[in-house]
Design a protein around this motif. Structure first.
Motif, mmCIF file in Angstrom:
data_model
loop_
_atom_site.group_PDB
_atom_site.id
_atom_site.type_symbol
_atom_site.label_atom_id
_atom_site.label_comp_id
_atom_site.label_asym_id
_atom_site.label_seq_id
_atom_site.Cartn_x
_atom_site.Cartn_y
_atom_site.Cartn_z
ATOM 1 N N ARG A 387 -3.012 3.170 3.138
ATOM 2 C CA ARG A 387 -2.794 1.740 3.361
ATOM 3 C C ARG A 387 -2.798 1.457 4.855
ATOM 4 N N ASP A 392 -2.424 -7.766 4.379
ATOM 5 C CA ASP A 392 -3.826 -8.161 4.245
ATOM 6 C C ASP A 392 -4.094 -9.554 4.798
ATOM 7 N N ASP A 393 -3.148 -10.494 4.624
ATOM 8 C CA ASP A 393 -3.408 -11.857 5.083
ATOM 9 C C ASP A 393 -3.483 -11.932 6.609
ATOM 10 N N HIS A 426 -11.167 -0.947 2.997
ATOM 11 C CA HIS A 426 -10.485 -2.234 3.165
ATOM 12 C C HIS A 426 -11.484 -3.253 3.725
#
Length: 537
Positions: A387, A392-393, A426
């Motif tokens: 990760r 993510d935002d 990602h």
């Protein structure tokens, strides 16, 4: 004194401060000042005499005082004192033997020797064992090391080697050759090639240089000296009609040169290649025999912007706007601010709130620095499970996201590969920074399946970085070649932590050239709009 002479004296002072084991900041400061002075477009002596030396970046009051002393008297008194106290030849030899500066000086005084030759003679005569505190183990270690003296020794990092060789070449009106001209990441073979009909006076000039502490071998047209760094350097004085021949021979690896022998006599390298009937080959590609037409390699001037720079928001030394101004002075279209995230651990990292507040600062700087564009970026840590270290935002808001591994670098190969693969998938990630995490001579490459990483990077349109820090140069030239063969594009960046760090770009570009990279292979040769369009898989 011209700028080169002044810079050479500051470099010599920096080296002796290092040998004296001074505060590491001092030699670094003097080396930076020497770089500034070499590149200055105006005579430094004039600035010093008119009290304006401190107007130059990196020259404070202390260095300005030394410069004034040097200009007015022709020397730096402390430098002379250090040369007498340190005995550079002894300390240089001691470094090779694995002795500290203090221990080398103590032994020299106890043995009453002043030169490496006298030290070797004293050891050969068994006098070392008479020195208080020297036991059989230390004596045996020194004797064994001296026996290996003519064997290859650990090389210098590329930036230090190039600075050293360039200074010597400049003083002799010669050309740098050897490993530095091929831009190897570590340099064991240092060389300079000069042209002169009468070599004797030039060889004598070489022996008097402050960078040389001892002469190991000398004949009519060649000399080998021991540098203050403890690494030998060869100087070849070619007859003018043979300059190109000797430059080619001193530049290429032994394997490369052997494949071309016998070399014809010629005044330039181009003339040698013409006589051989083969195309001229860039020095970076002269590691192994080469057939065919060489590619049009990427040039430093092809780079439109630096995509890996740090600021005071994490571990950098300059603000966003200061880094942007320095990039604009270099003629860049853009620069990406990529500070660390919290998981890096050793330094401050940016949280999500920090990233957004930094974004406001970047927006304000962009208004003042247009048409340069400062990209909102991040060097986002890859956590052990793959990760990323920001939500993510937040990542989706950024212009440039590069992922990197810092902690947990001893993970087994399967786990490390899965960790990196997950990050490359990602959607926000555009680049993998210093992919193998090496620190040359200090930390080996991470156990990573590069073939698999190349496959995933190509599939998801992620570039791989050629990091321009001299201690990294990661990807290496060899791995750049493998990445390009796998269809992966690369990024040439500096990982600059200061405005001076932006000057590391040639280290990255020439490392990429060692892998055969062309302009089309390097993502940041693109203009801003094209850069912002993600690559397809």
């Amino acid at each position: 004194m011209d700028n080169a002479e002044i810079a050479d004296r500051l470099d010599a002072f920096a080296t002796l401060l290092e040998l004296a084991e001074a505060n590491p900041y001092q030699p670094r400061a003097y080396r930076r000042a020497a770089e500034t002075i070499r590149a200055a477009p105006v005579p430094i002596e004039e600035l010093v005499r008119t009290g304006r030396a401190e107007a130059l970046r990196g020259i404070g009051s202390g260095i300005a005082t030394r410069l004034r002393e040097l200009v007015e008297t022709g020397e730096i008194a402390e430098l002379r004192e250090l040369e007498r106290e340190i005995v550079p030849g002894i300390v240089g030899l001691g470094r090779f033997l694995g002795l500290t500066t203090k221990r080398s000086i103590e032994l020299a005084r106890a043995l009453e020797v002043q030169t490496p030759e006298e030290f070797r003679a004293a050891v050969a005569a068994g006098r070392l064992r008479t020195v208080p505190g020297v036991g059989p183990k230390l004596e045996a270690r020194v004797v064994e090391a001296l026996a290996r003296e003519n064997t290859p020794r650990p090389g210098l990092l590329l930036d230090r080697a190039r600075a050293l060789v360039s200074a010597i070449a400049s003083a002799l009106d010669g050309e740098p050759a050897g490993d530095t001209r091929r831009w190897r990441d570590t340099c064991e073979h240092l060389a300079v090639v000069c042209s002169a009909a009468d070599p004797a006076s030039l060889l004598t000039r070489f022996e008097a240089l402050p960078q040389i502490v001892a002469v190991i071998e000398r004949d009519e047209r060649r000399v080998r000296g021991l540098t203050v760094e403890g690494v030998p350097i060869d100087v070849v004085v070619a007859a003018p009609e043979r300059f190109g021949t000797e430059l080619l021979r001193a530049t290429g690896s032994a394997h490369y040169v052997a494949a071309l022998e016998p070399l014809p006599d010629a005044p330039s390298e181009a003339a040698v290649y013409d006589a051989l009937g083969v195309p001229w080959l860039p020095p970076e590609l002269r590691e192994a025999p080469f057939n065919g037409e060489p590619p049009a390699l990427v040039e430093v001037d092809d780079i439109r912007g630096d995509l890996h720079c740090h600021t005071t928001w994490s571990d950098g030394r300059f603000s966003v706007e200061e880094m942007g101004r320095a990039a604009r002075e270099r003629g860049y279209d853009y620069i990406a601010i990529c500070d660390h995230t919290p998981a890096v651990g050793a330094v401050r990292g940016l949280t999500a709130d920090d990233v957004r507040r930094q974004g406001e600062e970047i927006a304000a700087a962009n208004e003042r620095l247009a048409p340069l564009r400062i990209l909102r970026g991040i060097e986002c840590d890859i956590l052990p499970d793959g990760r990323l270290d920001l939500p993510d935002d937040v990542l989706a808001e950024l212009d440039w996201v590069q992922a990197s591994v810092h902690g947990g670098q001893r993970m087994p190969r399967p786990e490390m590969t899965r960790r990196v693969e997950e990050a490359l998938r990602h959607p926000a990630v555009r680049c993998l920074s210093h992919p193998l995490g090496r620190l040359i001579g200090r930390r080996p490459e991470n156990a990573l399946d590069l073939e698999r990483v190349f496959e995933v990077a190509r599939e998801h349109g992620v570039a791989l970085e050629v990091n321009g820090l001299a201690a990294r140069l990661d990807l290496s030239g060899e791995h750049v070649r493998e990445a390009l063969s796998a269809g992966v594009r690369i990024v040439c960046s500096t990982d600059a932590h200061s405005v001076n760090g932006l000057a590391n770009l040639p280290l990255s570009v020439h490392t990429a050239r060692r892998g055969g990279a062309t302009r089309a292979d390097v993502l940041n040769t693109r203009p801003t709009d094209a850069l912002m369009t993600p690559m397809s898989g």
